[in-house]
Design a protein around this motif. Structure first.
Motif, PDB file in Angstrom:
ATOM      1  N   LEU A   8       0.861  -1.181   0.000  1.00 24.72           N
ATOM      2  CA  LEU A   8       0.000   0.000   0.000  1.00 24.72           C
ATOM      3  C   LEU A   8       0.896   1.229   0.000  1.00 24.72           C
ATOM      4  O   LEU A   8       1.706   1.401   0.919  1.00 24.72           O
ATOM      5  CB  LEU A   8      -0.902   0.046   1.230  1.00 24.72           C
ATOM      6  CG  LEU A   8      -2.053  -0.949   1.339  1.00 24.72           C
ATOM      7  CD1 LEU A   8      -2.977  -0.563   2.495  1.00 24.72           C
ATOM      8  CD2 LEU A   8      -2.847  -1.041   0.056  1.00 24.72           C
ATOM      9  N   TYR A  30      -1.118   2.753   8.249  1.00 23.82           N
ATOM     10  CA  TYR A  30      -1.849   1.793   7.424  1.00 23.82           C
ATOM     11  C   TYR A  30      -1.185   1.466   6.097  1.00 23.82           C
ATOM     12  O   TYR A  30      -1.681   0.603   5.361  1.00 23.82           O
ATOM     13  CB  TYR A  30      -3.266   2.332   7.164  1.00 23.82           C
ATOM     14  CG  TYR A  30      -4.010   2.641   8.433  1.00 23.82           C
ATOM     15  CD1 TYR A  30      -4.462   1.616   9.259  1.00 23.82           C
ATOM     16  CD2 TYR A  30      -4.228   3.962   8.825  1.00 23.82           C
ATOM     17  CE1 TYR A  30      -5.125   1.898  10.444  1.00 23.82           C
ATOM     18  CE2 TYR A  30      -4.898   4.252  10.009  1.00 23.82           C
ATOM     19  CZ  TYR A  30      -5.336   3.212  10.820  1.00 23.82           C
ATOM     20  OH  TYR A  30      -5.985   3.498  11.993  1.00 23.82           O
ATOM     21  N   VAL A  31      -0.087   2.130   5.768  1.00 22.55           N
ATOM     22  CA  VAL A  31       0.573   1.903   4.483  1.00 22.55           C
ATOM     23  C   VAL A  31       1.949   1.291   4.692  1.00 22.55           C
ATOM     24  O   VAL A  31       2.481   1.283   5.802  1.00 22.55           O
ATOM     25  CB  VAL A  31       0.682   3.212   3.659  1.00 22.55           C
ATOM     26  CG1 VAL A  31      -0.698   3.778   3.366  1.00 22.55           C
ATOM     27  CG2 VAL A  31       1.559   4.244   4.371  1.00 22.55           C
ATOM     28  N   SER A  32       2.509   0.776   3.605  1.00 26.53           N
ATOM     29  CA  SER A  32       3.834   0.159   3.681  1.00 26.53           C
ATOM     30  C   SER A  32       4.878   0.916   2.885  1.00 26.53           C
ATOM     31  O   SER A  32       6.073   0.658   3.025  1.00 26.53           O
ATOM     32  CB  SER A  32       3.768  -1.301   3.215  1.00 26.53           C
ATOM     33  OG  SER A  32       3.059  -1.427   1.994  1.00 26.53           O
ATOM     34  N   ALA A 236      -7.603   4.671   4.033  1.00 15.96           N
ATOM     35  CA  ALA A 236      -6.427   3.846   4.315  1.00 15.96           C
ATOM     36  C   ALA A 236      -6.754   2.778   5.348  1.00 15.96           C
ATOM     37  O   ALA A 236      -6.411   1.589   5.186  1.00 15.96           O
ATOM     38  CB  ALA A 236      -5.276   4.727   4.800  1.00 15.96           C
ATOM     39  N   ARG A 237      -7.431   3.178   6.414  1.00 14.45           N
ATOM     40  CA  ARG A 237      -7.795   2.239   7.477  1.00 14.45           C
ATOM     41  C   ARG A 237      -8.749   1.167   6.950  1.00 14.45           C
ATOM     42  O   ARG A 237      -8.558  -0.035   7.194  1.00 14.45           O
ATOM     43  CB  ARG A 237      -8.447   2.980   8.638  1.00 14.45           C
ATOM     44  CG  ARG A 237      -8.777   2.070   9.822  1.00 14.45           C
ATOM     45  CD  ARG A 237      -9.651   2.785  10.853  1.00 14.45           C
ATOM     46  NE  ARG A 237      -9.006   3.981  11.358  1.00 14.45           N
ATOM     47  CZ  ARG A 237      -9.494   5.218  11.205  1.00 14.45           C
ATOM     48  NH1 ARG A 237     -10.626   5.413  10.533  1.00 14.45           N
ATOM     49  NH2 ARG A 237      -8.861   6.256  11.714  1.00 14.45           N
ATOM     50  N   HIS A 240      -6.980  -1.225   4.405  1.00  8.12           N
ATOM     51  CA  HIS A 240      -6.053  -2.100   5.124  1.00  8.12           C
ATOM     52  C   HIS A 240      -6.821  -3.208   5.836  1.00  8.12           C
ATOM     53  O   HIS A 240      -6.443  -4.389   5.774  1.00  8.12           O
ATOM     54  CB  HIS A 240      -5.243  -1.269   6.126  1.00  8.12           C
ATOM     55  CG  HIS A 240      -4.113  -2.008   6.768  1.00  8.12           C
ATOM     56  ND1 HIS A 240      -4.308  -2.989   7.716  1.00  8.12           N
ATOM     57  CD2 HIS A 240      -2.765  -1.906   6.592  1.00  8.12           C
ATOM     58  CE1 HIS A 240      -3.122  -3.458   8.109  1.00  8.12           C
ATOM     59  NE2 HIS A 240      -2.179  -2.825   7.432  1.00  8.12           N
ATOM     60  N   GLN A 241      -7.906  -2.844   6.491  1.00  5.60           N
ATOM     61  CA  GLN A 241      -8.707  -3.839   7.209  1.00  5.60           C
ATOM     62  C   GLN A 241      -9.327  -4.849   6.252  1.00  5.60           C
ATOM     63  O   GLN A 241      -9.319  -6.063   6.518  1.00  5.60           O
ATOM     64  CB  GLN A 241      -9.804  -3.138   8.007  1.00  5.60           C
ATOM     65  CG  GLN A 241     -10.700  -4.087   8.795  1.00  5.60           C
ATOM     66  CD  GLN A 241     -11.760  -3.351   9.591  1.00  5.60           C
ATOM     67  OE1 GLN A 241     -11.657  -2.153   9.831  1.00  5.60           O
ATOM     68  NE2 GLN A 241     -12.804  -4.063  10.003  1.00  5.60           N
ATOM     69  N   THR A 244      -6.698  -7.293   5.059  1.00  4.08           N
ATOM     70  CA  THR A 244      -6.333  -8.218   6.136  1.00  4.08           C
ATOM     71  C   THR A 244      -7.403  -9.285   6.312  1.00  4.08           C
ATOM     72  O   THR A 244      -7.095 -10.484   6.442  1.00  4.08           O
ATOM     73  CB  THR A 244      -6.136  -7.442   7.450  1.00  4.08           C
ATOM     74  OG1 THR A 244      -5.094  -6.472   7.271  1.00  4.08           O
ATOM     75  CG2 THR A 244      -5.744  -8.380   8.579  1.00  4.08           C
ATOM     76  N   VAL A 250      -0.403  -6.779   4.044  1.00  2.00           N
ATOM     77  CA  VAL A 250       0.122  -5.510   3.559  1.00  2.00           C
ATOM     78  C   VAL A 250       1.620  -5.491   3.818  1.00  2.00           C
ATOM     79  O   VAL A 250       2.075  -5.515   4.962  1.00  2.00           O
ATOM     80  CB  VAL A 250      -0.569  -4.319   4.244  1.00  2.00           C
ATOM     81  CG1 VAL A 250       0.093  -3.009   3.824  1.00  2.00           C
ATOM     82  CG2 VAL A 250      -2.057  -4.291   3.896  1.00  2.00           C
TER      83      VAL A 250
END
Length: 256
Positions: A8, A30-32, A236-237, A240-241, A244, A250
């Motif tokens: 992300l 929330y990002v990589s 973003a949240r 990401h959720q 997952t 991620v």
């Protein structure tokens, strides 16, 4: 077949002096990967330094985000440039970001062009080749982030530069695989659930539905979330959720 991992990325460091853009601190958990503005379309030396430090504190990979020399237009206006000019401005900006990273004991991981520069190069082989050569000549270990299926990916592969195919969570697509221009209706996806549905289909099926109803094949190595859009943290949240919960980790794109 569903991917097991997905990077992300988010465009960051786009504040300038007293003018603030986005909520980088809110999005970073929330990002990589972070694509950090280098001062041409947005950002300034202090913002670059602070954004690098914040990304490192969150364990997020550092990327240079070079754009057109267009602060007034935020780098989103199609300003014609030659391949040599594209090469020069990318070398200059990536060099600046690499220097700031080095000053904090770190190094860049990737490069992603910004805005109009990105979109022009996605469609123009000569610009794409110039950008890829610039990245390679500064540091051949860097990864080029480019629009999936575009000239940027083809140019990187042609010169032996590692590339990550990018898809978008908050942008709609044309039947050609190009992003819908921001000037056209429906260009931005503002509903979180619609965005999540698009993301999961791109990752799980390798397809995205264009505005005209056409299914377009895409490779999703990295997913862009725009930090300057309203509700960026919630996007973003939520994404990401959703990833997952779908069993997709991620994780930053690995160097080859």
């Amino acid at each position: 077949m569903t991917r097991k991992t997905l990077d992300l990325n988010c465009d960051m460091g786009e504040s300038l002096g007293a003018w603030k853009m986005g909520n980088d601190e809110g999005v970073l958990p929330y990002v990589s990967s972070a694509n950090i503005a280098c001062g041409f379309h947005a950002g300034d030396p202090a913002t670059l330094r602070k954004t690098v430090a914040a990304a490192l504190a969150h364990g997020v990979a550092l990327g240079a985000h070079p754009g057109l020399d267009d602060l007034t237009g935020f780098g989103r206006r199609n300003i014609p440039i030659t391949p040599q000019q594209a090469y020069d401005i990318v070398v200059y900006q990536v060099g600046a970001a690499a220097g700031v990273a080095a000053s904090q004991g770190a190094r860049l991981h990737h490069v992603k062009a910004h805005g109009a520069l990105y979109n022009m190069a996605a469609a123009q082989p000569a610009l794409a080749e110039a950008i890829c050569r610039a990245v390679r000549d500064v540091d051949s270990s860097l990864i080029l982030y480019g629009l999936a299926g575009s000239e940027l990916i083809r140019a990187a592969e042609a010169i032996g530069l590692a590339a990550a195919s990018e898809v978008f969570a908050d942008r709609s697509y044309q039947a050609s695989g190009a992003l819908t221009p921001r000037t056209q209706p429906g260009a931005m996806i503002t509903d979180l659930q619609a965005s999540i549905a698009q993301v999961l289909r791109m990752v799980q099926e390798g397809k995205v539905r264009a505005l005209d109803g056409t299914d377009v094949a895409v490779r999703a190595d990295t997913l862009c979330i725009h930090g300057d859009q309203p509700g960026a943290v919630e996007f973003a949240r939520g994404i990401h959720q959703a990833l997952t919960e779908a069993g997709i980790e991620v994780r930053t794109v690995a160097r080859s």
